[in-house]
Design a protein around this motif. Structure first.
Motif, PDB file in Angstrom:
ATOM      1  N   CYS A 103      15.113  34.075 -31.108  1.00 13.49           N
ATOM      2  CA  CYS A 103      15.514  34.790 -32.309  1.00 13.49           C
ATOM      3  C   CYS A 103      14.349  34.791 -33.290  1.00 13.49           C
ATOM      4  O   CYS A 103      13.527  33.885 -33.299  1.00 13.49           O
ATOM      5  CB  CYS A 103      16.768  34.186 -32.937  1.00 13.49           C
ATOM      6  SG  CYS A 103      16.685  32.437 -33.302  1.00 13.49           S
ATOM      7  N   SER A 135      25.812  31.713 -38.546  1.00  7.32           N
ATOM      8  CA  SER A 135      25.572  33.077 -38.076  1.00  7.32           C
ATOM      9  C   SER A 135      26.908  33.675 -37.666  1.00  7.32           C
ATOM     10  O   SER A 135      27.927  32.970 -37.616  1.00  7.32           O
ATOM     11  CB  SER A 135      24.578  33.102 -36.911  1.00  7.32           C
ATOM     12  OG  SER A 135      25.145  32.539 -35.760  1.00  7.32           O
ATOM     13  N   ILE A 180      28.909  37.194 -35.345  1.00 12.07           N
ATOM     14  CA  ILE A 180      28.825  38.337 -34.443  1.00 12.07           C
ATOM     15  C   ILE A 180      30.202  38.995 -34.396  1.00 12.07           C
ATOM     16  O   ILE A 180      31.232  38.306 -34.433  1.00 12.07           O
ATOM     17  CB  ILE A 180      28.367  37.906 -33.026  1.00 12.07           C
ATOM     18  CG1 ILE A 180      28.181  39.120 -32.106  1.00 12.07           C
ATOM     19  CG2 ILE A 180      29.314  36.895 -32.430  1.00 12.07           C
ATOM     20  CD1 ILE A 180      27.542  38.767 -30.755  1.00 12.07           C
ATOM     21  N   ALA A 214      30.997  42.801 -29.991  1.00 14.73           N
ATOM     22  CA  ALA A 214      29.623  42.652 -29.509  1.00 14.73           C
ATOM     23  C   ALA A 214      29.436  41.422 -28.620  1.00 14.73           C
ATOM     24  O   ALA A 214      28.331  41.183 -28.123  1.00 14.73           O
ATOM     25  CB  ALA A 214      28.663  42.583 -30.688  1.00 14.73           C
ATOM     26  N   ASP A 246      27.707  41.821 -25.284  1.00 13.46           N
ATOM     27  CA  ASP A 246      26.281  42.150 -25.319  1.00 13.46           C
ATOM     28  C   ASP A 246      25.493  40.842 -25.378  1.00 13.46           C
ATOM     29  O   ASP A 246      25.424  40.182 -26.415  1.00 13.46           O
ATOM     30  CB  ASP A 246      25.987  43.015 -26.543  1.00 13.46           C
ATOM     31  CG  ASP A 246      24.549  43.482 -26.630  1.00 13.46           C
ATOM     32  OD1 ASP A 246      23.640  42.754 -26.157  1.00 13.46           O
ATOM     33  OD2 ASP A 246      24.317  44.565 -27.196  1.00 13.46           O
ATOM     34  N   ALA A 256      22.387  40.084 -25.481  1.00 12.24           N
ATOM     35  CA  ALA A 256      21.286  40.004 -26.450  1.00 12.24           C
ATOM     36  C   ALA A 256      21.823  39.669 -27.844  1.00 12.24           C
ATOM     37  O   ALA A 256      21.276  38.811 -28.547  1.00 12.24           O
ATOM     38  CB  ALA A 256      20.498  41.308 -26.481  1.00 12.24           C
ATOM     39  N   LYS A 257      22.907  40.323 -28.239  1.00 10.06           N
ATOM     40  CA  LYS A 257      23.490  40.059 -29.560  1.00 10.06           C
ATOM     41  C   LYS A 257      24.131  38.676 -29.623  1.00 10.06           C
ATOM     42  O   LYS A 257      23.994  37.967 -30.618  1.00 10.06           O
ATOM     43  CB  LYS A 257      24.518  41.141 -29.916  1.00 10.06           C
ATOM     44  CG  LYS A 257      23.875  42.481 -30.205  1.00 10.06           C
ATOM     45  CD  LYS A 257      24.906  43.534 -30.540  1.00 10.06           C
ATOM     46  CE  LYS A 257      24.227  44.879 -30.800  1.00 10.06           C
ATOM     47  NZ  LYS A 257      25.209  45.927 -31.057  1.00 10.06           N
ATOM     48  N   LEU A 258      24.838  38.278 -28.560  1.00 10.08           N
ATOM     49  CA  LEU A 258      25.445  36.958 -28.525  1.00 10.08           C
ATOM     50  C   LEU A 258      24.356  35.880 -28.547  1.00 10.08           C
ATOM     51  O   LEU A 258      24.452  34.905 -29.282  1.00 10.08           O
ATOM     52  CB  LEU A 258      26.337  36.800 -27.291  1.00 10.08           C
ATOM     53  CG  LEU A 258      26.996  35.437 -27.098  1.00 10.08           C
ATOM     54  CD1 LEU A 258      27.831  35.038 -28.315  1.00 10.08           C
ATOM     55  CD2 LEU A 258      27.845  35.439 -25.825  1.00 10.08           C
ATOM     56  N   HIS A 315      21.383  36.094 -29.788  1.00  8.91           N
ATOM     57  CA  HIS A 315      20.779  36.064 -31.119  1.00  8.91           C
ATOM     58  C   HIS A 315      21.661  35.295 -32.104  1.00  8.91           C
ATOM     59  O   HIS A 315      21.165  34.485 -32.897  1.00  8.91           O
ATOM     60  CB  HIS A 315      20.520  37.488 -31.612  1.00  8.91           C
ATOM     61  CG  HIS A 315      19.727  37.543 -32.863  1.00  8.91           C
ATOM     62  ND1 HIS A 315      20.299  37.764 -34.090  1.00  8.91           N
ATOM     63  CD2 HIS A 315      18.408  37.372 -33.084  1.00  8.91           C
ATOM     64  CE1 HIS A 315      19.356  37.737 -35.013  1.00  8.91           C
ATOM     65  NE2 HIS A 315      18.199  37.502 -34.432  1.00  8.91           N
ATOM     66  N   ALA A 316      22.955  35.516 -32.050  1.00 12.46           N
ATOM     67  CA  ALA A 316      23.881  34.815 -32.961  1.00 12.46           C
ATOM     68  C   ALA A 316      23.871  33.309 -32.692  1.00 12.46           C
ATOM     69  O   ALA A 316      23.823  32.507 -33.630  1.00 12.46           O
ATOM     70  CB  ALA A 316      25.294  35.376 -32.819  1.00 12.46           C
TER      71      ALA A 316
END
Length: 184
Positions: A64, A155, A157, A161, A164, A166-168, A170-171
């Protein structure tokens, strides 16, 4: 002659000592992962993500980008051991909920985390990641058990999402970034 030998011995000891002090890697976190209020669906996404991306032998943990003192920096929190389905005596939804706002509750939570022992974890957990569902959003909270001044990391999400990766990732990364790992 004796003083030269003494200086030489001190010099050698200092050289080897510095190599021992700076060699090695502290490794990753021993992480306790739990939820406050979620459905089985959210838990499955998060558990499966951990199983796929985190362990001692995995090097593909999510990265991240965070705002640092010198601009944007990349962080890759390493997790060596994680517990997804275990319970720690004294750690319940009420304590987790209170620890979001209360330093006193965080201190109590840290005490339970560092006091945990079993056949894989000796000397407690380094950190906790807990999450809760509120509306259509999953909120993640990361807390160091070994470094008291470390603030609670947060954080979120959208539930939509979670599939996903990538989004998970990142969170989860944002909730874990910067949590200190123990010295070797």
């Amino acid at each position: 002659m004796t003083s030269k030998l003494f200086v030489y011995i001190i010099l050698i000891v200092c050289c080897f000592y510095s190599r021992l002090s700076f060699s090695g890697d502290p490794g990753g976190l021993f992480l306790f992962v739990t939820q406050i209020e979620t459905t089985a669906n959210e838990k499955n996404y998060i558990d499966n993500f951990f199983k796929k991306h985190y362990s001692l032998s995995r090097e593909d943990a999510p990265v991240c980008e965070i705002q640092g003192a010198t601009g944007m920096q990349k962080d890759r929190p390493q997790v060596d051991v994680y517990y997804l389905n275990s319970k720690i005596q004294g750690v319940d939804s009420d304590l987790l909920e209170k620890s979001i706002e209360s330093n006193k509750s965080r201190a109590k939570l840290r005490k339970f985390l560092v006091g945990f022992n079993d056949k894989r974890v000796h000397g407690g957990f380094d950190a906790i990641l807990f999450y809760k569902l509120k509306g259509d959003v999953v909120y993640f909270y990361g807390l160091s058990a070994i470094y008291k001044p470390e603030p609670l990391k947060k954080s979120s999400i959208a539930v939509s999402a979670l599939s996903d990766e990538a989004k998970l990732g990142h969170a989860i990364c944002l909730a874990l970034e910067g949590l200190p790992t123990p010295a070797p």
